[in-house]
Design an enzyme around this catalytic site. Structure first.
Site, PDB file in Angstrom:
ATOM      1  N   ARG A 166     -11.172  45.666  20.206  1.00  0.00           N
ATOM      2  CA  ARG A 166     -10.447  44.845  19.241  1.00  0.00           C
ATOM      3  C   ARG A 166      -9.248  44.441  19.962  1.00  0.00           C
ATOM      4  O   ARG A 166      -7.896  44.244  19.575  1.00  0.00           O
ATOM      5  CB  ARG A 166     -10.183  45.349  18.114  1.00  0.00           C
ATOM      6  N   SER A 243     -12.091  43.093   7.731  1.00  0.00           N
ATOM      7  CA  SER A 243     -11.542  44.483   8.031  1.00  0.00           C
ATOM      8  C   SER A 243      -9.868  44.463   7.930  1.00  0.00           C
ATOM      9  O   SER A 243      -9.508  43.824   8.726  1.00  0.00           O
ATOM     10  CB  SER A 243     -12.073  45.405   9.033  1.00  0.00           C
ATOM     11  N   GLU A 341      -5.687  45.751  11.260  1.00  0.00           N
ATOM     12  CA  GLU A 341      -6.455  44.837  12.153  1.00  0.00           C
ATOM     13  C   GLU A 341      -5.907  43.567  12.306  1.00  0.00           C
ATOM     14  O   GLU A 341      -5.710  42.921  13.263  1.00  0.00           O
ATOM     15  CB  GLU A 341      -7.824  44.826  11.888  1.00  0.00           C
TER      16      GLU A 341
HETATM   17  N1  EPU Z   1     -18.565  52.722   4.685  1.00  0.00           N
HETATM   18  C1  EPU Z   1     -18.340  53.196   3.447  1.00  0.00           C
HETATM   19  N2  EPU Z   1     -17.778  52.629   2.495  1.00  0.00           N
HETATM   20  C2  EPU Z   1     -17.744  51.001   2.560  1.00  0.00           C
HETATM   21  C3  EPU Z   1     -18.294  50.343   3.757  1.00  0.00           C
HETATM   22  C4  EPU Z   1     -18.888  51.227   4.595  1.00  0.00           C
HETATM   23  O1  EPU Z   1     -18.264  54.712   3.314  1.00  0.00           O
HETATM   24  O2  EPU Z   1     -17.366  50.468   1.627  1.00  0.00           O
HETATM   25  C5  EPU Z   1     -18.834  53.623   5.742  1.00  0.00           C
HETATM   26  C6  EPU Z   1     -20.391  53.768   5.908  1.00  0.00           C
HETATM   27  O3  EPU Z   1     -20.781  55.096   6.367  1.00  0.00           O
HETATM   28  C7  EPU Z   1     -20.901  52.907   6.897  1.00  0.00           C
HETATM   29  C8  EPU Z   1     -19.472  52.748   7.888  1.00  0.00           C
HETATM   30  O4  EPU Z   1     -18.420  52.782   6.991  1.00  0.00           O
HETATM   31  O5  EPU Z   1     -21.831  53.305   7.762  1.00  0.00           O
HETATM   32  C9  EPU Z   1     -19.378  51.581   8.715  1.00  0.00           C
HETATM   33  O6  EPU Z   1     -19.324  50.387   7.965  1.00  0.00           O
HETATM   34  P1  EPU Z   1     -19.778  49.015   8.400  1.00  0.00           P
HETATM   35  O7  EPU Z   1     -21.167  49.254   9.246  1.00  0.00           O
HETATM   36  O8  EPU Z   1     -19.704  48.089   7.400  1.00  0.00           O
HETATM   37  O9  EPU Z   1     -18.903  48.614   9.671  1.00  0.00           O
HETATM   38  P2  EPU Z   1     -17.208  48.758   9.790  1.00  0.00           P
HETATM   39  O10 EPU Z   1     -17.008  49.789  10.631  1.00  0.00           O
HETATM   40  O11 EPU Z   1     -16.494  48.797   8.448  1.00  0.00           O
HETATM   41  C10 EPU Z   1     -17.026  46.945  11.742  1.00  0.00           C
HETATM   42  C11 EPU Z   1     -16.145  46.032  12.182  1.00  0.00           C
HETATM   43  C12 EPU Z   1     -16.575  44.757  11.533  1.00  0.00           C
HETATM   44  C13 EPU Z   1     -17.967  44.230  11.857  1.00  0.00           C
HETATM   45  C14 EPU Z   1     -18.787  45.808  11.559  1.00  0.00           C
HETATM   46  C15 EPU Z   1     -20.265  45.392  11.952  1.00  0.00           C
HETATM   47  C16 EPU Z   1     -13.971  46.963  12.599  1.00  0.00           C
HETATM   48  C17 EPU Z   1     -12.585  47.099  11.967  1.00  0.00           C
HETATM   49  N3  EPU Z   1     -14.768  46.359  11.688  1.00  0.00           N
HETATM   50  O12 EPU Z   1     -17.002  47.450  10.431  1.00  0.00           O
HETATM   51  O13 EPU Z   1     -15.819  43.554  11.884  1.00  0.00           O
HETATM   52  O14 EPU Z   1     -18.307  43.302  11.303  1.00  0.00           O
HETATM   53  O15 EPU Z   1     -18.362  46.773  12.093  1.00  0.00           O
HETATM   54  O16 EPU Z   1     -20.340  45.747  13.257  1.00  0.00           O
HETATM   55  O17 EPU Z   1     -14.246  47.267  13.554  1.00  0.00           O
HETATM   56  C18 EPU Z   1     -13.656  42.728  11.432  1.00  0.00           C
HETATM   57  O18 EPU Z   1     -13.127  43.259  12.733  1.00  0.00           O
HETATM   58  O19 EPU Z   1     -12.845  42.059  10.634  1.00  0.00           O
HETATM   59  C19 EPU Z   1     -15.084  42.915  10.969  1.00  0.00           C
HETATM   60  C20 EPU Z   1     -15.423  42.364  10.010  1.00  0.00           C
END
Ligand code: EPU
Length: 358
Positions: A166, A243, A341
């Site tokens: 990022r 995010s 972010e």
């Molecule tokens: N989780 C929770 N509660 C929730 C959602 C998720 O506990 O409500 C936990 C779960 O354990 C899940 C983990 O968090 O496995 C990760 O969640 P998710 O796979 O949805 O991905 P993220 O880490 O929250 C990141 C990026 C997103 C991108 C997704 C998919 C960042 C800050 N965010 O989200 O990017 O779409 O991975 O690869 O790196 C963005 O940057 O704005 C964005 C949307």
């Protein structure tokens, strides 16, 4: 063509959060020449300038921005193919998801997992947009940019952009120096799609043959829609900046301590050598905030704890109040400071240091 200068323009409608005050000056720039005009105007007025793309990763202060907002609307796509690869050069103002759709249609692999991400092409190198195992830096070859220091147009190679999670030169060491004009991406002709992330693999469990790029694009858009990370007009869960916090990257030692406090279920993703990336959404949820949590007119998405949403009528202060509550409770519970972010525009330096200093 001379750039048209507007005054006191409301910024809220130009952001996905639908929050924030007015820009003192606002200039739409459809060409490289008008970027130069806009910068000269800001310099003459001795005002700071801010480059606005799709407004999808931005929180604007309620008092607005007292400088010059430059809205980059440079359009155009140029395609150049050889046997194995196609280079596409896209204007910074092109809508990112439209570009992804066109690449998938042409059977070009490399950005299919970045489907459904709101915003424009110009924002993609700045924060090294990534999702489901792909990052823009994997395929980007160079960035054409306006250099505010030298008032000239430069070409920056991928290495010169210094990409990490990022982050890039554009939002770290050379913040406020360059304005992205065009970006070139190198894609694989008839390449196989990337299905490295479990979430995406799960969508194809019942399929024996390799999915097509179009199927992966559709799957990613479905997953994003389920998590309220796909902009759907009229859905209040989407009045957000995606995010709101970055996923923390910590040392192996810190992660071991975190595991002692959080338990073995805490997500762990690969990062640079010696480092571990963990999930901010998980930390938030396990600090006691459930999906749909509300604090006044601000709240968490009903589908994902990492998206702070404007439930209607929220202002920037409401979002900051909620962000503080989350940040502080996650810190008390797990000893990890969450860093936002989205870009903050128009806030005083005390707010910026409070949120962005580790
Ligand atoms: N989780 C929770 N509660 C929730 C959602 C998720 O506990 O409500 C936990 C779960 O354990 C899940 C983990 O968090 O496995 C990760 O969640 P998710 O796979 O949805 O991905 P993220 O880490 O929250 C990141 C990026 C997103 C991108 C997704 C998919 C960042 C800050 N965010 O989200 O990017 O779409 O991975 O690869 O790196 C963005 O940057 O704005 C964005 C949307």
């Amino acid at each position: 063509m001379k750039a048209l200068i507007h005054e006191n323009v409301p910024l809220a409608p130009l952001t996905t959060f639908r929050i924030g005050g007015r820009a003192r000056y606002f200039i739409d720039v459809p060409t490289e020449e008008t970027v130069h005009d806009a910068i000269c105007f800001a310099k003459q007025k001795n005002l700071p300038s801010f480059v606005l793309g799709g407004g999808s990763n931005l929180l604007v202060a309620d008092t607005g921005f007292s400088g010059v907002v430059i809205k980059v609307d440079i359009a155009g796509l140029e395609w150049e193919s050889d046997r194995h690869t196609t280079i596409v050069r896209a204007g910074a103002g092109e809508e990112w998801d439209r570009l992804v759709a066109l690449c998938v249609e042409r059977d070009l692999a490399g950005i299919e997992c970045l489907s459904g991400i709101p915003g424009s092409v110009g924002g993609t190198p700045v924060q090294n947009v990534g999702a489901y195992g792909q990052e823009v830096s994997d395929v980007l070859t160079n960035v054409r940019a306006y250099d505010r220091h030298t008032d000239s147009v430069v070409e920056l190679s991928r290495d010169e952009c210094r990409f990490t999670y990022r982050a890039s030169l554009f939002n770290t060491t050379a913040k406020d120096r360059y304005i992205v004009l065009r970006v070139a991406y190198s894609l694989r002709n008839h390449g196989t799609p990337s299905i490295r992330y479990h979430d995406v693999q799960r969508e194809f469990e019942d399929k024996s043959s390799t999915p097509t790029l179009a199927e992966v694009r559709a799957a990613v858009r479905r997953i994003r829609a389920r998590k309220a990370m796909l902009l759907v007009e009229g859905d209040p869960d989407c009045r957000s900046a995606g995010s709101f916090f970055k996923n923390p990257i910590i040392s192996e030692g810190e992660f071991a301590n975190l595991q002692l406090r959080a338990g073995a279920g805490i997500p762990r993703y690969p990062a640079a050598p010696g480092k571990v990336k963990t999930a901010a959404a998980w930390l938030i949820e396990h600090a006691g905030f459930s999906k749909g949590y509300s604090l006044g007119p601000a709240g968490l998405s009903t589908k994902h704890t990492l998206a702070l949403v404007n439930r209607g009528g929220a202002d920037a202060e409401d979002i900051l109040r909620l962000a503080r509550e989350i940040r502080d409770r996650v810190y008390d519970r797990f000893g990890v400071k969450l860093i936002p972010e989205p870009v903050f525009l128009g806030f005083d330096s005390a707010v910026c240091s409070e949120f962005f200093m580790l």
